[in-house]
Design a protein around this motif. Structure first.
Motif, PDB file in Angstrom:
ATOM      1  N   TYR A  26      50.719  27.373  30.782  1.00 25.50           N
ATOM      2  CA  TYR A  26      50.685  28.776  31.177  1.00 25.50           C
ATOM      3  C   TYR A  26      49.246  29.187  31.440  1.00 25.50           C
ATOM      4  CZ  TYR A  26      55.464  28.930  29.395  1.00 25.50           C
ATOM      5  OH  TYR A  26      56.798  28.682  29.170  1.00 25.50           O
ATOM      6  N   LEU A  27      49.104  30.179  32.323  1.00 24.71           N
ATOM      7  CA  LEU A  27      47.796  30.706  32.699  1.00 24.71           C
ATOM      8  C   LEU A  27      47.872  32.222  32.758  1.00 24.71           C
ATOM      9  CD1 LEU A  27      45.242  29.448  35.227  1.00 24.71           C
ATOM     10  CD2 LEU A  27      46.211  31.697  35.677  1.00 24.71           C
ATOM     11  N   MET A  28      46.866  32.872  32.176  1.00 24.86           N
ATOM     12  CA  MET A  28      46.755  34.330  32.198  1.00 24.86           C
ATOM     13  C   MET A  28      45.696  34.715  33.221  1.00 24.86           C
ATOM     14  SD  MET A  28      48.118  36.950  30.381  1.00 24.86           S
ATOM     15  CE  MET A  28      48.390  36.257  28.748  1.00 24.86           C
ATOM     16  N   ALA A  29      46.011  35.704  34.058  1.00 27.24           N
ATOM     17  CA  ALA A  29      45.078  36.122  35.103  1.00 27.24           C
ATOM     18  C   ALA A  29      45.134  37.632  35.263  1.00 27.24           C
ATOM     19  CB  ALA A  29      45.415  35.444  36.433  1.00 27.24           C
ATOM     20  N   SER A  30      43.981  38.220  35.587  1.00 23.39           N
ATOM     21  CA  SER A  30      43.882  39.654  35.878  1.00 23.39           C
ATOM     22  C   SER A  30      43.175  39.846  37.209  1.00 23.39           C
ATOM     23  CB  SER A  30      43.116  40.383  34.767  1.00 23.39           C
ATOM     24  OG  SER A  30      41.775  39.920  34.705  1.00 23.39           O
ATOM     25  N   ASP A  31      43.443  40.979  37.852  1.00 22.98           N
ATOM     26  CA  ASP A  31      42.865  41.236  39.169  1.00 22.98           C
ATOM     27  C   ASP A  31      42.291  42.643  39.229  1.00 22.98           C
ATOM     28  OD1 ASP A  31      45.026  42.975  39.489  1.00 22.98           O
ATOM     29  OD2 ASP A  31      46.213  41.498  40.580  1.00 22.98           O
ATOM     30  N   MET A  32      41.741  42.993  40.402  1.00 18.97           N
ATOM     31  CA  MET A  32      41.103  44.285  40.595  1.00 18.97           C
ATOM     32  C   MET A  32      42.084  45.400  40.892  1.00 18.97           C
ATOM     33  SD  MET A  32      37.553  43.464  42.601  1.00 18.97           S
ATOM     34  CE  MET A  32      36.323  42.362  41.888  1.00 18.97           C
ATOM     35  N   ALA A  33      43.377  45.116  40.854  1.00 16.42           N
ATOM     36  CA  ALA A  33      44.396  46.154  40.960  1.00 16.42           C
ATOM     37  C   ALA A  33      44.920  46.567  39.593  1.00 16.42           C
ATOM     38  CB  ALA A  33      45.545  45.676  41.846  1.00 16.42           C
ATOM     39  N   GLY A  34      44.332  46.009  38.522  1.00 15.15           N
ATOM     40  CA  GLY A  34      44.769  46.336  37.176  1.00 15.15           C
ATOM     41  C   GLY A  34      45.978  45.548  36.714  1.00 15.15           C
ATOM     42  N   LYS A  35      46.346  44.477  37.407  1.00 15.17           N
ATOM     43  CA  LYS A  35      47.496  43.666  37.040  1.00 15.17           C
ATOM     44  C   LYS A  35      47.058  42.509  36.144  1.00 15.17           C
ATOM     45  CE  LYS A  35      50.235  46.064  39.728  1.00 15.17           C
ATOM     46  NZ  LYS A  35      51.257  46.977  39.150  1.00 15.17           N
ATOM     47  N   ILE A  36      47.773  42.328  35.051  1.00 18.65           N
ATOM     48  CA  ILE A  36      47.585  41.183  34.163  1.00 18.65           C
ATOM     49  C   ILE A  36      48.907  40.434  34.105  1.00 18.65           C
ATOM     50  CG2 ILE A  36      46.964  40.400  31.851  1.00 18.65           C
ATOM     51  CD1 ILE A  36      45.349  42.901  31.468  1.00 18.65           C
TER      52      ILE A  36
END
Length: 508
Positions: free
Chosen positions: A384-394
């Protein structure tokens, strides 16, 4: 005579009409009062009428009028002055900042006043212990719920920082903090008031209740360039160096620098020599990562514009992997020879380090976000991999099925580089939003456990930097959260007041 006679009659007629009208009005009022309600009830309902109308007005949506601002406190519209006015008291940014500041102060007051906080409905120490005794909870679920309960009871304490230069502590602001693997040291990047940055290492071994005192080890290593990324590097031993990526300035190119951690200790107690200081000319580095994989020993990676650069510190050998966009986040896998990369385009891909740089099949995994990826974290099982972006999505991704299996709501980000802090031992996820709120989720079901407001007003320059550890100050330390904002360092430690401490200790 006739004229005076008719004038008197007219006057009498007018007075008679007025008296009859008054009499009808009184009779109507008496009839209405007598049939509908008593005088006391009429007065009581008269007092309720404006409250009801105001409540309904508050519940209804207030329409937005172009060029006007509605103040809910004064219940009226105010005109927004044109932008060319020298003194414009009302702007959209100012109105939003006022509302956010009011909300922050309210939450801070609740944090200080309410010591017992509820993370889940019906979750308390007695219910958890009772369910465990009855066999409804296994060991894993019991420990997870106990940690969630303790996280909800963490109390904010200000940490006293001791240094050889106290005046610098009062002026230099924290920009970034990063704890090492054992959580007994904290690397800091401070913005100097005169310009540039200064680095230091805080010894966390003295971080114990009730004093909460730590010591800052500084070094006269300054730079006037922006620090894009920082990570601990294990060159001679575990966490022996700090790897920094610096942006270029004017004619000075960007570089990746390896700073020995022993440089920040004046007497070098644990080492015979201060260590090796290395600098690699790498222009335009956005991110960096150190490899703990045996197949890429003594190597680090830097994410550049449209390429990934893998460098061996000992031999100096480099491998370049081409990409179609900027690489903003990186992390090496430990069990498999893979390097995971998050890009500005929203793409997340893994590079097989066994393949040569020009091979077509070097990219092993492809998943996509809708916005620029700012952080990637590979879980321990590497499935599994956790990722966040500049749209506020985790999002939590299943790498085997290449699909999103869980999403964590509430994070706020629009353009900032904000890291994720994943702690599988406590099964929690920690992230600081662009709104300066620190949020803690449960890894198990993405439930938002707690939202911690910043001690300082919300602004771009006051976004806190945090570090969570199950053992703050070393192997014998207690779990807690460190928060650095402006010149202050705060510790959110597990409180002894939190219910369930005695029950959990006796169970263990």
């Amino acid at each position: 005579m006739n004229r005076s006679f008719w004038q008197r009659r007219r006057r009498r007629g007018r007075s008679h009409q007025q008296n009859s009208a008054f009499g009808q009005g009184d009779s109507r009022e008496r009839d209405t009062t007598g049939t509908s309600q008593s005088p006391q009830d009429s007065g009581h309902r008269g007092a309720e009428a404006p409250l009801t109308s105001s409540c309904r007005a508050g519940e209804s949506s207030i329409p937005d009028l172009p060029g006007f601002y509605f103040d809910p406190e004064k219940n009226r519209y105010f005109r927004l002055l044109p932008g060319h006015n020298n003194c414009n008291p009302l702007t959209k940014e100012g109105i939003q900042h006022k509302e956010m500041e009011s909300r922050r102060l309210q939450l801070l007051h609740q944090e200080d006043k309410q010591r017992k906080k509820i993370t889940r409905v019906g979750l308390n120490a007695s219910s958890i212990l009772r369910k465990n005794q009855l066999g409804f909870l296994n060991i894993t679920s019991y420990c997870r719920l106990s940690h969630e309960l303790r996280v909800s009871c963490m109390e904010r304490k200000k940490v006293e920082i001791q240094s050889s230069d106290p005046s610098a502590l009062a002026s230099d602001q924290f920009n970034f903090i990063l704890a090492d693997t054992s959580s007994d040291r904290l690397f800091t990047v401070n913005d100097v008031k005169i310009g540039g940055s200064k680095y230091g290492i805080i010894n966390l071994q003295g971080l114990k209740a009730p004093t909460f005192k730590v010591h800052m080890h500084e070094n006269l290593y300054f730079t006037n360039r922006r620090v894009n990324s920082v990570c601990w590097a294990s060159l001679s031993h575990l966490d022996s160096h700090i790897l920094l990526c610096l942006m270029g300035l004017a004619e000075t190119p960007g570089c990746a620098t390896l700073l020995p951690a022993s440089l920040f200790v004046s007497n070098h107690q644990d080492t015979d020599q201060p260590g090796m200081l290395c600098s690699f000319r790498i222009p335009g580095a956005w991110s960096c990562a150190w490899s703990l994989n045996t197949q890429a020993d003594n190597c680090f990676s830097t994410g550049l514009s449209r390429r990934v650069l893998l460098t061996n510190v000992v031999t100096g050998h480099r491998q370049t992997y081409g990409t179609s966009t900027d690489v903003l986040a990186q992390q090496f896998a430990v069990k498999t020879p893979l390097l995971f990369n998050g890009c500005r385009s929203g793409e997340i891909f893994a590079i097989d380090l066994r393949c040569p740089s020009q091979a077509k099949g070097c990219k092993a995994t492809h998943i996509f976000h809708e916005s620029s990826v700012t952080s990637v974290r590979v879980l321990k099982d590497e499935h599994y991999l956790m990722a966040s972006d500049m749209a506020g999505k985790i999002k939590l991704w299943d790498l085997r099925a290449t699909k999103c299996v869980r999403q964590y709501e509430g994070h706020v980000n629009q353009y900032a580089y904000l890291p994720l802090h994943v702690h599988e031992e406590e099964e929690i996820l920690v992230a600081v939003g662009q709104d300066c709120y620190t949020r803690i989720w449960s890894l198990h079901d993405a439930h938002l456990l707690r939202t911690i407001p910043s001690p300082y007003p919300t602004s771009k320059a006051n976004i806190p930097s945090v570090a969570f550890s199950p053992r703050l100050g070393g192997p014998q330390g207690a779990p807690g959260l460190l928060m650095a904002v402006q010149q202050d360092l705060y510790c959110f430690s597990y409180s002894s007041f939190c219910p369930g401490n005695t029950e959990e200790a006796s169970w263990e």
